[in-house]
Write a protein that holds these residues in place. Structure first.
Motif, PDB file in Angstrom:
ATOM      1  N   PRO A  86       0.828  -1.207   0.000  1.00  0.00           N
ATOM      2  CA  PRO A  86       0.000   0.000   0.000  1.00  0.00           C
ATOM      3  C   PRO A  86       0.865   1.260   0.000  1.00  0.00           C
ATOM      4  N   VAL A  87       0.330   2.316  -0.606  1.00  0.00           N
ATOM      5  CA  VAL A  87       1.039   3.597  -0.714  1.00  0.00           C
ATOM      6  C   VAL A  87       0.126   4.706  -0.200  1.00  0.00           C
ATOM      7  N   VAL A  88       0.590   5.462   0.785  1.00  0.00           N
ATOM      8  CA  VAL A  88      -0.150   6.622   1.276  1.00  0.00           C
ATOM      9  C   VAL A  88       0.231   7.817   0.410  1.00  0.00           C
ATOM     10  N   ALA A  89      -0.741   8.365  -0.302  1.00  0.00           N
ATOM     11  CA  ALA A  89      -0.495   9.505  -1.178  1.00  0.00           C
ATOM     12  C   ALA A  89      -0.557  10.810  -0.391  1.00  0.00           C
ATOM     13  N   PHE A  90      -0.259  11.913  -1.088  1.00  0.00           N
ATOM     14  CA  PHE A  90      -0.141  13.225  -0.452  1.00  0.00           C
ATOM     15  C   PHE A  90      -1.405  13.660   0.277  1.00  0.00           C
ATOM     16  N   ASP A  91      -2.571  13.189  -0.159  1.00  0.00           N
ATOM     17  CA  ASP A  91      -3.834  13.613   0.465  1.00  0.00           C
ATOM     18  C   ASP A  91      -4.390  12.573   1.437  1.00  0.00           C
ATOM     19  N   GLY A  92      -3.588  11.554   1.743  1.00  0.00           N
ATOM     20  CA  GLY A  92      -4.030  10.515   2.668  1.00  0.00           C
ATOM     21  C   GLY A  92      -4.704   9.327   2.015  1.00  0.00           C
ATOM     22  N   THR A  93      -4.990   9.428   0.703  1.00  0.00           N
ATOM     23  CA  THR A  93      -5.542   8.285  -0.020  1.00  0.00           C
ATOM     24  C   THR A  93      -4.521   7.153  -0.027  1.00  0.00           C
ATOM     25  N   VAL A  94      -4.980   5.932   0.130  1.00  0.00           N
ATOM     26  CA  VAL A  94      -4.084   4.774   0.090  1.00  0.00           C
ATOM     27  C   VAL A  94      -4.332   4.008  -1.203  1.00  0.00           C
ATOM     28  N   THR A  95      -3.286   3.878  -2.003  1.00  0.00           N
ATOM     29  CA  THR A  95      -3.381   3.159  -3.265  1.00  0.00           C
ATOM     30  C   THR A  95      -2.675   1.814  -3.158  1.00  0.00           C
ATOM     31  N   ALA A  96      -2.948   0.943  -4.110  1.00  0.00           N
ATOM     32  CA  ALA A  96      -2.354  -0.390  -4.107  1.00  0.00           C
ATOM     33  C   ALA A  96      -1.088  -0.457  -4.943  1.00  0.00           C
ATOM     34  N   CYS A  97      -0.627   0.678  -5.416  1.00  0.00           N
ATOM     35  CA  CYS A  97       0.458   0.691  -6.384  1.00  0.00           C
ATOM     36  C   CYS A  97       1.248   1.980  -6.243  1.00  0.00           C
ATOM     37  N   CYS A  98       2.576   1.904  -6.471  1.00  0.00           N
ATOM     38  CA  CYS A  98       3.423   3.088  -6.358  1.00  0.00           C
ATOM     39  C   CYS A  98       3.582   3.829  -7.678  1.00  0.00           C
ATOM     40  N   ASN A  99       2.920   3.352  -8.741  1.00  0.00           N
ATOM     41  CA  ASN A  99       2.996   4.056 -10.018  1.00  0.00           C
ATOM     42  C   ASN A  99       2.499   5.484  -9.838  1.00  0.00           C
ATOM     43  N   GLN A 100       3.278   6.459 -10.313  1.00  0.00           N
ATOM     44  CA  GLN A 100       2.937   7.855 -10.061  1.00  0.00           C
ATOM     45  C   GLN A 100       1.618   8.260 -10.702  1.00  0.00           C
ATOM     46  N   GLY A 101       1.273   7.592 -11.794  1.00  0.00           N
ATOM     47  CA  GLY A 101      -0.003   7.869 -12.435  1.00  0.00           C
ATOM     48  C   GLY A 101      -1.181   7.459 -11.579  1.00  0.00           C
ATOM     49  N   VAL A 102      -0.961   6.512 -10.673  1.00  0.00           N
ATOM     50  CA  VAL A 102      -2.003   6.093  -9.731  1.00  0.00           C
ATOM     51  C   VAL A 102      -1.987   6.992  -8.499  1.00  0.00           C
ATOM     52  N   VAL A 103      -0.784   7.233  -7.964  1.00  0.00           N
ATOM     53  CA  VAL A 103      -0.648   7.994  -6.722  1.00  0.00           C
ATOM     54  C   VAL A 103      -1.162   9.423  -6.871  1.00  0.00           C
ATOM     55  N   ASP A 104      -0.940  10.045  -8.031  1.00  0.00           N
ATOM     56  CA  ASP A 104      -1.269  11.461  -8.210  1.00  0.00           C
ATOM     57  C   ASP A 104      -2.614  11.727  -8.859  1.00  0.00           C
ATOM     58  N   THR A 105      -3.185  10.759  -9.552  1.00  0.00           N
ATOM     59  CA  THR A 105      -4.414  10.998 -10.315  1.00  0.00           C
ATOM     60  C   THR A 105      -5.648  10.782  -9.442  1.00  0.00           C
ATOM     61  N   ARG A 106      -6.592  11.699  -9.583  1.00  0.00           N
ATOM     62  CA  ARG A 106      -7.858  11.569  -8.880  1.00  0.00           C
ATOM     63  C   ARG A 106      -8.998  11.631  -9.889  1.00  0.00           C
ATOM     64  N   PRO A 107      -9.992  10.749  -9.785  1.00  0.00           N
ATOM     65  CA  PRO A 107     -10.074   9.690  -8.787  1.00  0.00           C
ATOM     66  C   PRO A 107      -9.136   8.525  -9.103  1.00  0.00           C
ATOM     67  N   VAL A 108      -8.706   7.839  -8.058  1.00  0.00           N
ATOM     68  CA  VAL A 108      -7.899   6.630  -8.228  1.00  0.00           C
ATOM     69  C   VAL A 108      -8.807   5.537  -8.780  1.00  0.00           C
ATOM     70  N   PRO A 109      -8.373   4.773  -9.781  1.00  0.00           N
ATOM     71  CA  PRO A 109      -9.196   3.656 -10.257  1.00  0.00           C
ATOM     72  C   PRO A 109      -9.632   2.777  -9.090  1.00  0.00           C
ATOM     73  N   GLY A 110     -10.883   2.388  -9.089  1.00  0.00           N
ATOM     74  CA  GLY A 110     -11.452   1.688  -7.948  1.00  0.00           C
ATOM     75  C   GLY A 110     -10.687   0.451  -7.528  1.00  0.00           C
ATOM     76  N   HIS A 111     -10.178  -0.309  -8.495  1.00  0.00           N
ATOM     77  CA  HIS A 111      -9.484  -1.557  -8.146  1.00  0.00           C
ATOM     78  C   HIS A 111      -8.115  -1.295  -7.549  1.00  0.00           C
ATOM     79  N   LEU A 112      -7.629  -0.040  -7.628  1.00  0.00           N
ATOM     80  CA  LEU A 112      -6.322   0.299  -7.078  1.00  0.00           C
ATOM     81  C   LEU A 112      -6.426   1.220  -5.865  1.00  0.00           C
ATOM     82  N   ARG A 113      -7.626   1.492  -5.404  1.00  0.00           N
ATOM     83  CA  ARG A 113      -7.817   2.323  -4.218  1.00  0.00           C
ATOM     84  C   ARG A 113      -8.122   1.432  -3.017  1.00  0.00           C
ATOM     85  N   LEU A 114      -7.298   1.567  -1.965  1.00  0.00           N
ATOM     86  CA  LEU A 114      -7.464   0.733  -0.778  1.00  0.00           C
ATOM     87  C   LEU A 114      -8.175   1.443   0.357  1.00  0.00           C
TER      88      LEU A 114
END
Length: 349
Positions: A220-248
């Motif tokens: 899991p990756v804690v992004a700048f706004d507190g969102t937790v993603t399942a991947c460290c790819n910057q396109g996932v960490v920085d993009t909102r909304p995070v794709p549902g299958h990659l948002r924890l």
């Protein structure tokens, strides 16, 4: 804690947590994957404290990795999070761009913070060296090493045959007598490098990759706004909304136990980790391909899926850090992640 220990845990679901502390950085490197600069968001400190403070001896990540931006712009928070993690048995690593070392020194506030961590990794490359000279960074790393903290270097080159990589890795090995591990990677077409790195990738013939198991969907990756993603790819960490299958989840509303369970038990993530996808873009795009997403859900829901996921993680961990870095780093330099530890006095200098 040596770098190889951290890398070996990377394929194991929820064995580690990556936490962004800020998007700010005093440096302005041309390749920055997060496009960090003097202005940027700080991840809410109270939420981070609450989340890490929720670790328990029986339910915690093995490793907490603090990154940014520049995490050491918040040294008191680094110390506090590392102490909270340690109370549950979690070890902490920090990755820094060495902004503080232009004169070769380590400010007291930084050294106090690093006194709480188990590993320190210095980012050094041709872009960083324009702002923090190599000799100054080396002097500061020596001071950190002398304080008893295990250190490594994270080096980035423009390509596998970039002559800078041969030069800087040889320099590091000579300066530190192989007591510091070196992780070597290449510039990716994200952040400030999106334009010129993408052009180079296109010239090299694009990806054309076949699906392969993805170890990067394990932590899991804690992004700048507190969102937790399942991947460290910057396109996932920085993009909102995070794709549902990659948002924890989110650290303000979900504790580690819930995040860990979602990471380990998600059928789609199990499929990504064991069967893989052709590219990061294909993975992010699953949300726009309902049939493919449903197929991944079915595959990861099969009775044997959990066992296959665990077996795949164990095999990758047992294969070791060098093997993993041949896939995700710069293959010719992969053995350098095994360096580190006390110097052999009988070995030639």
């Amino acid at each position: 804690m040596r770098l190889a220990e951290i890398i070996e845990l990377r394929p194991v679901p929820a064995a580690g947590l990556l936490a962004t502390l800020t998007r700010r950085c005093p440096l302005s490197c041309a390749h920055c994957s997060t496009s960090s600069g003097p202005q940027g968001d700080d991840t809410p400190a109270a939420a981070l404290r609450g989340f890490v403070g929720g670790f328990t001896a029986g339910n915690r990540p093995e490793v907490l990795m603090l990154t940014g931006g520049e995490p050491l712009l918040r040294p008191a928070l680094v110390a506090e999070l590392a102490a909270l993690a340690a109370s549950a048995g979690t070890r902490t690593s920090v990755l820094s761009g060495m902004f503080f070392a232009a004169d070769g020194r380590v400010p007291d506030r930084i050294m106090r913070a690093l006194g709480h961590v188990d590993h320190f990794s210095a980012s050094i490359d041709v872009f960083h060296e324009r702002e923090v000279p190599r000799a100054a960074a080396f002097r500061a790393v020596h001071l950190i090493m002398e304080s008893g903290i295990d250190v490594s270097f994270h080096v980035v080159g423009r390509s596998v045959d970039d002559p800078y990589l041969a030069d800087v890795t040889a320099s590091i090995r000579a300066e530190f007598r192989d007591r510091a591990a070196v992780l070597v990677n290449h510039v990716r077409p994200v952040g400030r490098a999106a334009g010129w790195a993408a052009a180079r990738t296109a010239q090299a013939g694009g990806s054309g990759a076949k699906p392969a198991p993805c170890a990067m969907a394990a932590w899991p990756v804690v992004a700048f706004d507190g969102t937790v993603t399942a991947c460290c790819n910057q396109g996932v960490v920085d993009t909102r909304p995070v794709p549902g299958h990659l948002r924890l989840g989110h650290i303000a509303t979900d504790d580690w136990s819930r995040i860990r369970r979602r990471c380990q038990d998600s059928p789609v993530l199990r499929t990504i980790r064991t069967a893989g996808v052709a590219s990061c873009a294909d993975c992010r795009g699953l949300a726009r391909r309902p049939q493919a997403l449903a197929a991944a859900e079915r595959t990861g829901s099969r009775p044997a899926a959990g066992a296959m996921d665990a077996l795949g993680a164990r095999l990758q961990r047992d294969a070791g850090a060098e093997v993993l870095m041949r896939r995700y780093g710069s293959e010719p330099y992969a053995p350098l992640v095994l360096l580190g530890g006390p110097v052999d006095e009988e070995a030639p200098a």
